[in-house]
Design an enzyme around this catalytic site. Structure first.
Site, mmCIF file in Angstrom:
data_model
loop_
_atom_site.group_PDB
_atom_site.id
_atom_site.type_symbol
_atom_site.label_atom_id
_atom_site.label_comp_id
_atom_site.label_asym_id
_atom_site.label_seq_id
_atom_site.Cartn_x
_atom_site.Cartn_y
_atom_site.Cartn_z
ATOM 1 N N ALA A 2 0.467 -1.157 0.019
ATOM 2 C CA ALA A 2 -0.280 0.078 0.241
ATOM 3 C C ALA A 2 1.496 1.426 -0.001
ATOM 4 O O ALA A 2 0.866 2.120 -0.777
ATOM 5 C CB ALA A 2 -0.831 0.028 1.527
ATOM 6 N N GLU A 7 10.440 -5.792 -4.065
ATOM 7 C CA GLU A 7 8.914 -6.356 -2.995
ATOM 8 C C GLU A 7 9.099 -8.342 -2.666
ATOM 9 O O GLU A 7 9.671 -8.309 -4.000
ATOM 10 C CB GLU A 7 7.900 -6.740 -3.868
ATOM 11 C CG GLU A 7 6.746 -7.330 -3.290
ATOM 12 C CD GLU A 7 6.598 -7.713 -1.750
ATOM 13 O OE1 GLU A 7 6.193 -7.925 -1.322
ATOM 14 O OE2 GLU A 7 6.310 -5.685 -1.512
ATOM 15 N N CYS A 12 -6.216 -6.318 4.503
ATOM 16 C CA CYS A 12 -7.153 -6.527 5.275
ATOM 17 C C CYS A 12 -8.281 -7.122 4.792
ATOM 18 O O CYS A 12 -9.337 -7.489 5.738
ATOM 19 C CB CYS A 12 -7.669 -5.260 5.834
ATOM 20 S SG CYS A 12 -7.149 -3.386 5.951
ATOM 21 N N ARG A 20 3.115 1.557 -15.939
ATOM 22 C CA ARG A 20 3.161 3.017 -15.908
ATOM 23 C C ARG A 20 4.560 3.226 -15.787
ATOM 24 O O ARG A 20 4.735 4.402 -15.137
ATOM 25 C CB ARG A 20 2.124 2.902 -14.931
ATOM 26 C CG ARG A 20 0.815 2.641 -15.179
ATOM 27 C CD ARG A 20 0.013 2.810 -13.355
ATOM 28 N NE ARG A 20 -1.637 2.897 -13.993
ATOM 29 C CZ ARG A 20 -1.827 1.557 -14.212
ATOM 30 N NH1 ARG A 20 -1.329 0.479 -14.877
ATOM 31 N NH2 ARG A 20 -3.399 1.239 -14.544
ATOM 32 N N VAL A 23 15.798 -6.554 -0.138
ATOM 33 C CA VAL A 23 16.446 -6.117 0.709
ATOM 34 C C VAL A 23 17.267 -6.228 1.763
ATOM 35 O O VAL A 23 16.087 -6.301 2.640
ATOM 36 C CB VAL A 23 15.910 -4.060 0.683
ATOM 37 C CG1 VAL A 23 16.640 -2.951 1.133
ATOM 38 C CG2 VAL A 23 15.201 -3.274 -1.013
ATOM 39 N N ASN A 26 -2.096 4.178 2.773
ATOM 40 C CA ASN A 26 -2.338 4.757 1.040
ATOM 41 C C ASN A 26 -1.868 6.173 1.544
ATOM 42 O O ASN A 26 -2.001 7.054 0.184
ATOM 43 C CB ASN A 26 -3.862 4.427 1.195
ATOM 44 C CG ASN A 26 -3.519 3.090 0.041
ATOM 45 O OD1 ASN A 26 -3.539 2.263 -0.944
ATOM 46 N ND2 ASN A 26 -4.417 2.454 1.100
ATOM 47 N N TRP A 77 -32.855 10.714 17.925
ATOM 48 C CA TRP A 77 -31.648 11.366 18.639
ATOM 49 C C TRP A 77 -30.991 9.640 17.767
ATOM 50 O O TRP A 77 -30.622 8.473 18.861
ATOM 51 C CB TRP A 77 -32.393 11.294 20.133
ATOM 52 C CG TRP A 77 -32.116 12.878 20.566
ATOM 53 C CD1 TRP A 77 -33.916 12.848 20.702
ATOM 54 C CD2 TRP A 77 -32.032 13.916 20.493
ATOM 55 N NE1 TRP A 77 -33.842 14.369 20.866
ATOM 56 C CE2 TRP A 77 -32.573 14.874 20.665
ATOM 57 C CE3 TRP A 77 -30.042 14.426 20.625
ATOM 58 C CZ2 TRP A 77 -32.284 16.144 21.180
ATOM 59 C CZ3 TRP A 77 -30.045 15.680 20.759
ATOM 60 C CH2 TRP A 77 -30.822 16.595 21.759
#
Length: 460
Positions: free
Chosen positions: A15, A39, A49, A76, A86, A313, A442
């Site tokens: 994210a 990754e 989630c 992209r 890493v 995010n 209410w």
């Protein structure tokens, strides 16, 4: 690489990391900014989630949880390198060392700008048997797939969930939905330690009513295994609970081992410390976001670690804007979270009683029972609302809601009130929507605010 082109390196492909990479790409084209992301898992940009609902069968296919595949990111202009971990961060030299997990090949990659989005890791207590086959943490999509593989291969139908926080409660529901006999072993007196105990008791009663065996005030001491080496039971100091599968729902900690080794600043909870621009403190060209950072609690004024995709995010958007040459900030959080166990909805925002005490605040509480709709309208469901307010000023400090239909999202009203610094007296005049199918005349949140006002006045 062209001398005029900068390189942005992103550690973490979910994210925060990929939101940052995508936003930076929107800000600057490939001719100006090269983006390399690492990754270590098999998946990118997915909803962690949603894993309990995939395991439980509410979400049919794993791919439904994936927002953007590695191929889509690459299309992209983002060089996303999967299954690459890493292993070292050289801040002085402006480079990271990464290892390809499938081949073992290692190489250094230099950076002009760095984003650390390493997430969090599940808590795994150091007890015998914790790494036995059949014992699962559930943090990543890879973890969810491993659990489903175990469930498919296991003949028995007995599951033990260790821990009763958000993940523990959600995984208990998932396993019930799959037809398992579920036992939840919890260190606390009640489930959902993010609630006050009196509200957690309502969750306990609901889980018991679903057929879940609740074992509270229990410390797991050992995972017992059979002759085949697989899990066969969970042992506490006083009993053993048979298990064909064990799910760890004890919570998570920031994954900051790289940052710690590199000497970057960490907070009391082990998360990276950043400024409002999500820049790591003291480092001009390093940003961090997501589950590996600590954030400012706008109510208590202290740093907290809150692992939620909503924050991750937003952090990524802020980081990507800043790394791309713009300017954005993340002001902080009020600690809003919602969950459910079957049809019981659970929500909280702001401070619990013990949080308020820790912050040195004097407070009053008000707890009310109401319904989701006008009582006479078909389908009206009970809910309990607890409100905490500062004793002297009446300033709202926190709200907890447990109930059925319509309970959880009502906490958003309180989250806005907390962010605005409203008093409970001012909240009573909020112009909320009303019609019998949606609310009593209410609203339950306003009823709680009225009672809190009375408590503030009674306290002088």
């Amino acid at each position: 690489m062209s001398p005029s082109r900068e390189r942005l390196v992103v550690i973490g492909g979910d994210a925060a990391g990929m939101s940052a990479a995508s936003q930076a790409r929107r800000m600057r084209g490939p001719d100006e900014l090269q983006i390399v992301a690492f990754e270590r898992g098999h998946f990118s940009s997915y909803s962690a989630c949603g894993i309990p609902y995939w395991v439980g069968g509410d979400v049919a296919e794993r791919e439904e949880l994936i927002a953007r595949s590695p191929e889509e990111h690459r299309a992209r202009g983002i060089d996303l390198r999967m299954r690459t971990e890493v292993t070292e961060l050289d801040v002085e030299g402006g480079r990271v060392r990464a290892r390809e997990l499938d081949t073992g090949a290692e190489a250094w990659t230099s950076y002009d700008k760095l984003v650390i989005a390493t997430g969090a890791r599940p808590v795994r207590p150091r007890i015998p048997g914790i790494d036995a086959p059949g014992v699962h943490g559930v943090q990543t999509l890879d973890d969810g797939q491993a659990l489903l593989d175990t469930l498919s291969a296991t003949r028995g139908r007995r599951a033990v969930v260790v821990g009763a926080g958000y993940i523990g409660v959600e995984m208990a529901e998932a396993l019930i939905n799959r037809g398992y006999e579920v036992t939840v072993v919890n260190r606390g007196a009640e489930p959902m330690s993010t609630l006050d105990p009196d509200m957690g008791r309502l969750v306990h009663e609901a889980m018991t009513g679903l057929g879940i065996t609740m074992v509270d005030d229990a410390e797991v001491t050992k995972i017992l295994t059979g002759a085949d080496g697989r899990v066969r039971a969970v042992a506490t100091t006083s009993a053993e609970y048979p298990a064909d599968v064990v799910v760890l729902g004890i919570g998570v900690r920031p994954e900051t081992s790289l940052a710690r080794a590199a000497g970057l600043p960490l907070g009391d909870h082990g998360g990276l410390l950043t400024d409002l621009a999500m820049r790591v403190r003291g480092h001009e060209n390093i940003w961090s976001g997501g589950d590996c950072v600590e954030v400012l609690d706008l109510v208590s004024g202290r740093e907290r670690h809150i692992a939620l995709g909503t924050h991750a995010n937003k952090h990524g958007q802020v980081i990507g804007t800043n790394a791309g040459g713009g300017y954005a900030t993340f002001p902080g959080v009020v600690g809003t979270a919602v969950s459910k166990v079957c049809d019981l909805e659970i929500a909280r925002t702001g401070l619990r009683e013990k949080d308020a005490r820790r912050a040195g605040l004097q407070f009053v509480t008000a707890t009310i029972s109401s319904t989701s709709r006008a009582r006479y309208y078909p389908g009206a469901a009970d809910m309990t609302v607890k409100m905490i307010a500062e004793r002297r000023t009446g300033k709202l400090l926190g709200v907890q809601i447990v109930g059925r239909e319509g309970a959880a999202k009502r906490v958003d009203v309180a989250a806005v009130a907390l962010t605005a610094g409203m008093t409970v007296d001012r909240m009573t005049a909020l112009d909320l929507g009303y019609a019998p199918p949606f609310s009593p005349v209410w609203d339950p949140v306003l009823v709680a605010a009225r009672k809190a006002v009375t408590a503030v006045r009674a306290a002088g």
